[in-house]
Every structure is written in C-alpha cells, then in structure tokens.
Design a protein around this motif. Sequence first.
Motif, short mmCIF file in Angstrom:
data_model
loop_
_atom_site.label_atom_id
_atom_site.label_comp_id
_atom_site.label_asym_id
_atom_site.label_seq_id
_atom_site.Cartn_x
_atom_site.Cartn_y
_atom_site.Cartn_z
N ASN A 122 34.41 48.30 40.49
CA ASN A 122 33.30 47.57 39.89
C ASN A 122 32.16 47.43 40.89
N THR A 134 32.39 45.37 32.68
CA THR A 134 33.52 44.61 32.14
C THR A 134 34.64 45.59 31.83
N GLU A 137 41.48 43.55 33.84
CA GLU A 137 41.66 42.80 35.08
C GLU A 137 42.73 43.41 35.96
N ARG A 138 43.58 44.22 35.37
CA ARG A 138 44.69 44.80 36.12
C ARG A 138 44.25 46.03 36.90
N PRO A 194 39.92 46.83 40.33
CA PRO A 194 38.98 45.85 39.78
C PRO A 194 38.33 44.95 40.83
N GLN A 195 37.72 45.59 41.82
CA GLN A 195 36.98 44.86 42.85
C GLN A 195 35.59 45.47 42.98
#
Length: 305
Positions: A122, A134, A137-138, A194-195
């Motif tokens: 991200n 968006t 989250e995993r 997801p970072q």
Amino acid sequence: MTDKLPLVSIVMATYNRAGTIERAVNSVLGQTYPFIELIIVDDGSVDNTLEILGRYSHPSIRIIRHEKNKGVTAAKNTGLNEIRGEWFTILDSDDEMVKDAIMAMMRFPLEVDSTITAVTCNCIDTTTGKFSGTGPEREGLVTQDELMTKFHGEFWGLTKTELLGNDRFNEKLRGFESTLWYKIDDRARRYYYPQALRIYHTEGQDRIMKKKYDFEKDVQLYENLIEEQHFLLKQKKYDPSDFDYLCRTGLMIMRLAGKKSIAARYFDLLSGVNQGWRNRLMMASPIAAALELKLVGLKKRIKGT
C-alpha cells in the motif's frame, strides 16, 4: 536474506520536477537494500530538473534524456527498455519510498516463497494521511480475481522483470496504464503486504490540470483503445459499468468522427450490455447519439494514471 541478492531496477520518469526530484532520488539512494539501479528518464524538461540531477554522481544512477517531451508513458517505456535488474518498480518523481521499502518486499520471494514473482504493498496519501488503497487486511498470496475485485485505489510494488516480456505501455493512449499491468497480472504469482512502503504525494497544484476539451484527442484515444482487447475484456468481466461507459463513449466518438468501422467494433463489444440503449445509439444520427449520451449524465473517467 540470501548472500547473493538480485539487482532491483527503479524506473523514474520526470518532466519539470525540479521541486520534487531531489526528494524522490534521495529516497531511492537511502534504501537499506544494497543492490539497486535508478534509471531516470528526463522527458525534455525545460526547468532546472537536469541541473539538479547533474549534482548526483552515484554509480547506481543512470540518466537518460529525451530531447523533446514525448509524454509520461513514452518516458516510462524508455526506462523499462533499460532495465538490467531481475526485479523492477516504477516510482513517480514527486513521490518517495520509505527507506526499507525494497528490502521489505524482496524478503517475500527470497525468504517466504521463491515462486513469488510480484509483490504489492500500500501507500500513504499525504493529503489524507491514510492508505491510498483499500484491500484485504491479511498478508499473503492473492488470486487475480481477488486483485480485480478486492483492491481499489493506489497501490505500489515490485515485479519480476521476466513478466514484462515484450509488452510495454501503450504510448498512443492517455493514461490507461492498466493495459500493461493486466497482462502482467495474468503471468504473476502475486503476494500482498498490507503496509505502506511508498509515500504518495497528492498535494501540489501540478496534479490539478484544467484543460479545454479536445475532441481530436478523444478521437485518437478511442481509435487506439479499441485495439486493447485484453484490457477491454478484463473490464467487461470485472468492472462492467466502466466497460459499458468506455464502449458507448467510444461508439459515440467514432460515429461523430465518421469512423464507422471502429464504431461498429465498439457496437459489437456492447452486445448484451444495455441492449436497448445500444441499438438506439447505433441507429440514431451522430448528433442525436451525442445528445443521448449527454442526457445519460455520465462522468468521464480515464483509468491508470
């Protein structure tokens, strides 16, 4: 990390970015990952961008100059053609990487799964202070269906260079960089982290462009977009509303331009989509078709910038 690390190429296209280019370059040179090359393509800047770049003598930097401005997709293609690394990424010349961005992403193919050929992460939007994209989250591998349906907004990442093949951005289109990325996605085994590893600068007046409508440019766009069948069919499957918009706009523009054969190709693509509207648009006069499109109240959207 293994002892022998692969070279990572960073492609940076720039045009009149004297105010931001130093920030972007320094973020690359500050990476904790030791084996990188930075390919900077100056697309005919007329400010002092080149003067700023001339201050760097780092062995990892190669600077290529277009004597005349060719456009951002052409500049990116020039950079892609110069890649020497096993992996590559593209960084805009007004954005930044966090200092461990390359190291964090390379860890996955080197330590987690050697079959990974693309890594997506991200970004932080500087205007909102939040993620620019968006998505799930995993952390983990993602399928193409997940990528097309669960990821929205601006992401970034690394790609194994072999996935490029002979494909490049379509320089005849304004935007629509997904025409290339969709092809790469077909070949990739993609991992999602997801970072936020890229700082996505959305502030600044140069990102806001107000231009007078240019019908001839739209004619050129849609007579070339029809050749990107892979992209259009992906849109039809995963984003039918956008597909519908692109095809009926292409149909209308081509009819107004008198390019009946291309209009017919857009007509054929719309088979089964808004059938009644499609038939009325094809049978109506060009002026009536334009009026009907206006009444629909569609907002123009060009993706992949």
